[in-house]
Structures are given as C-alpha cells and as structure tokens.
Design a protein around this motif. Sequence first.
Motif, short mmCIF file in Angstrom:
data_model
loop_
_atom_site.label_atom_id
_atom_site.label_comp_id
_atom_site.label_asym_id
_atom_site.label_seq_id
_atom_site.Cartn_x
_atom_site.Cartn_y
_atom_site.Cartn_z
N LYS A 124 0.82 -1.21 0.00
CA LYS A 124 0.00 0.00 0.00
C LYS A 124 0.86 1.26 0.00
N GLU A 125 1.78 1.34 0.97
CA GLU A 125 2.59 2.54 1.13
C GLU A 125 3.77 2.25 2.04
N LYS A 135 -2.14 -3.82 2.11
CA LYS A 135 -3.57 -3.59 2.00
C LYS A 135 -4.22 -4.85 1.43
#
Length: 545
Positions: A124-125, A135
């Motif tokens: 996701k990040e 995620k």
Amino acid sequence: MTPTTDPPKPLTREQLIELCDPAFMAALTAGNNGPLPERRRTLGPTWVRWVHQRCVFGEGDRFGQPVRMEPEQQAAFWKLAELEDDGSRRFEFALISLGKGAGKSPLLAWVGEIDVASDCAVFKEWAPNGNPRGKARGNASVIVLASSFEQTRHVFDEMAVSFEMEGAPLRGRAVVMKGAIEMTDRKASAERMAATPKQTDGSKASTLLVDEVHEMTSELQERAVTVAEGGTGKRADSLIVWGSTAGTHLDTMFGRKVAQGLRGEFTREQLFLYMRADDRIGQDPDPDDETIAAGIRQANPLAARGVAKVRRLVSKFRGMPLYRAKRYYWNIWVPVDASWLPAGAWDACGPKSNLMVETNLDWRTWVGADMALKRDSAAVVVVQRRPDGKFQATAKIWLPDGGLVNQAECDDYLRLIASTHSDFQWIAADPAWWPTLPDLARGDEEAGIEPLPIFEMPQQGRNMVFAYSRLYKLIVQQELVHGGDPAFADQITSAVPNSTDRGWTLKKGRHRRRIDCAPALAGAVFATTLEPREVPEELPPFQIR
C-alpha cells in the motif's frame, strides 16, 4: 477454538538467520534467490503476524490450534513477500520442493488465505519508519490446482478449516463449499480445480497454488497449468507457487523446471527452493535407520528442527518401496522403472531347507485372480495361513492359446480350490477383467453349482493401494513365503511402481513383461483382512459347467 496466549511476534531478520536450519537458509538464498531481504523490503513479517492472529492448523496433531509458524516458514514468507523499490512484488513464480512432512501444504494454504482474506496481501505505502504497509487485494481470486480434484484437498481443506472451525477468528467471513470459498465481506474467492484446460480456461487468478506438480505428467495437464498461469499474467502482483516432492520423470513440466533451477537458470522474478538428501545417502541400496533419518533431515527442515517426528517418518519410510520412500522423504528423483521391491527381497521369501511350501487343504485359504482375455496371461494366486503365522503363496498361470486365455479352465480351477479346501474364505478379483465373475458369484442352483464367495476388487480402487502396501511389507519382512516358481517370480519382480494421487500401485515396465500374478497376489493378501465368513461343515461338490 479460543487462543490461550497472545500470538508471538514475527521473528526479526537477525533471529531468522540465527535460528533457521543452515541448509534451509542456504537453499532459500542460493543463486538468483538472493539474501533474505531487509525488513523495509518485504511484507513477510506482516504476513506472519496476520497468519498468527487469524489462521488455525487444518491437519495433524495441532488441528484447530492457532498457527505458530516455524522460523523456516517465516523466512519463506520473507522471500515470497519481497518487494522491489517501487513496492511491487519481486517474485512472480516460486517452486518449493521439500521432503514429505515439511509443511508444504500449510504454507501454500496460508499464502492463499492471505490473498483472499487479509488486509496486507499487497503493498500500500511506506510507513514513516521506512517499512512497507500492506492492503487487501481487490477482487482476489485464488486457484488451488492439482492433478485431480481429490488431490486439491490437501491445500484447500487446510484453508477451509480457518473459515469453518467454531471459534476460529475467520469463521463467519466466508461461505465454504465443496469446491470453493466465497468471502462474504469482500469480493474474493478461492476455488479448487483439477488440471484440465476446460477447468482453467478463462481463469484470472491473483494467486495460483499448484500442489504435487510431479503428478502432472500428461500433455493435457501441462496445458491446463499453462492456461492457468497465463491468466495470472492479467493480474497485478500475481503469484504462482508450485509445491511438490520429487517425481519420476525428468522429461515432464515439473522435471524440466527443477532441472532449470538446478542449473541456476531461474530469473530474478523466480524463486527456487529445493532440498534433498545428498548423493552419498541417496545411493545407499540398503539404508539403516540412522541413514534414513539423516536423509530425511536433509530434505525436510522441520525434521531437522525436530518439529516433524523423525522416528515416525523413518517408520513410514520403511513401510513403502525404497524407490517411493526416496522420492517422498529424501526428495530424490527416481526413474519410474525402478524395482518396486528391494534387491533380493522376493528370493529371500523362497523355499529354505527347513521351510517347505506345500498346499494344505485344512489351512485357511484366500484367492486372488487376475484375468486378461487377450495377449496377457491370467493368474490365480492361492494364499494360506501357516501354523507358524506366515502366509504362503502359490500361483497358477494361464498363457494365451491362439490369442485367448481359456476362461472355462480358469473358472473350473477356482471352483476346484473352493470345493477342496475346508476353510476357504474369499476370492478377490476385478469384474472388469474377469467377465464370468458374476456367474461364479451367483452359482447355478438347477445345475447344483454352488456360488463362490467373491469380493469385487477394482484394480484402480483404493483397496488396491492398501493391498500393494500390505504385500510390500509382508515380502520385505519375510512374512510371506513361496515355492520358488520361476514364472511366479518373473511376474512379481517384473512389475514397476505406478504413483497416483491416491497412492502407489503396480504396472508393467518398459519391457512389457507379464505381471498378472502381482495384482492377483495383492488381491489375495487384501482378502486376508476381510471379515472371516462361516464355512459349511460339508464342502459343496466340485462342478464343471
């Protein structure tokens, strides 16, 4: 199922390097696999934490208990979840080949559960500390593929238990059916399929789990895998995982892939994890228990750690043909035409000066019969229980006369045996290859011909798998004796093992020598396990049609 303790934290990279079996870590990081990634370049520990919190074991002594991954399993997750600098998944394909009992099926199942049910399947990040966050995958589609629908159960059932078991954290989040798991809180599913192009056509799996790939030896099965893998190419960050023990044919899809990995030809996007017993152990024609255990530890990191019970695995190794035990527990490729019996095992059961093999009309008696109407021979094997507890076997063989076996003569011989032995029990035979079997079972009241006690035993059924395994043990442990008939010996020793998704049976070798005595003897041996039938005080008269 209610966890009694908080789930353990995932191990750190330093702990994994320290705690993992050195041979396993060497295999995991060999060649283009590269070193264990830094924490900031893998979702592995996030995956481990999720599995510890959500999944339960689906088999074995720990059935239903919360999953606690071993260091080697956690390290494998660190590699499978390794990331590129942009957060995309590094590995598109992984081949994992370890000895039986090394936890391949649970590992594949956890990968599947992460894809369909977790909030950390894909990147996701980057967090402020530089570590990746995951995620949930959108529209996740997991396919469990194997040579047959039945074979898929090892991975699929392991997944299903986490969604079905009372008290399991994932219970209620999915509807579990015989062939699929449908998530109820998101668009995601897992499906089990047999390897046929019709089944895999049109699939777009985000994760493809192919179990026991060594069973997939036909062109049709290979095409099915190719079609399924093509579908994963339409999904971002998809993953294909092959899990299997060694096979018998190097000239197969799996064999060629293993050979490619051993030559160091896997690309950076392909993970190759392969462990086996070394050549010194693998070439031992008569290994003792210590050698067997050493080979098991070399091929099975959980055995090396002590999680898998080595003594139990040694016992299982001893209970099957050496060729098959080497494949399953040492993860060594063995040619298909290797003998199903250890060298000299059949001869060792032959006549000795103090052990005469003579048919006795009063001993308990069973018969196995194998018929071939054209080309092949037919065989009837009589097995009797001796007073010393051993079984003894004698065989009568019919060869084709003008292209046909004399069916009436074979039938009359069965009636003769049944009517002259005072404790006659059962005849085991496959009705598909003995067309008069129903008539023998019915008898003929008007003609005064008694029905024979027939036990129908299809050669492709589960009973034959058990029968061959029992026969193997009786021969190797010298609990079966025979009279040294060379024709009988030739048919028994000419058979070669045939591995199926249900277990192993026997078949003809490359030289196509007759082996009818082998299924006949196995059938008679199986019949010895049947419930004894009541034998009339007066034997029925022998009648010829």
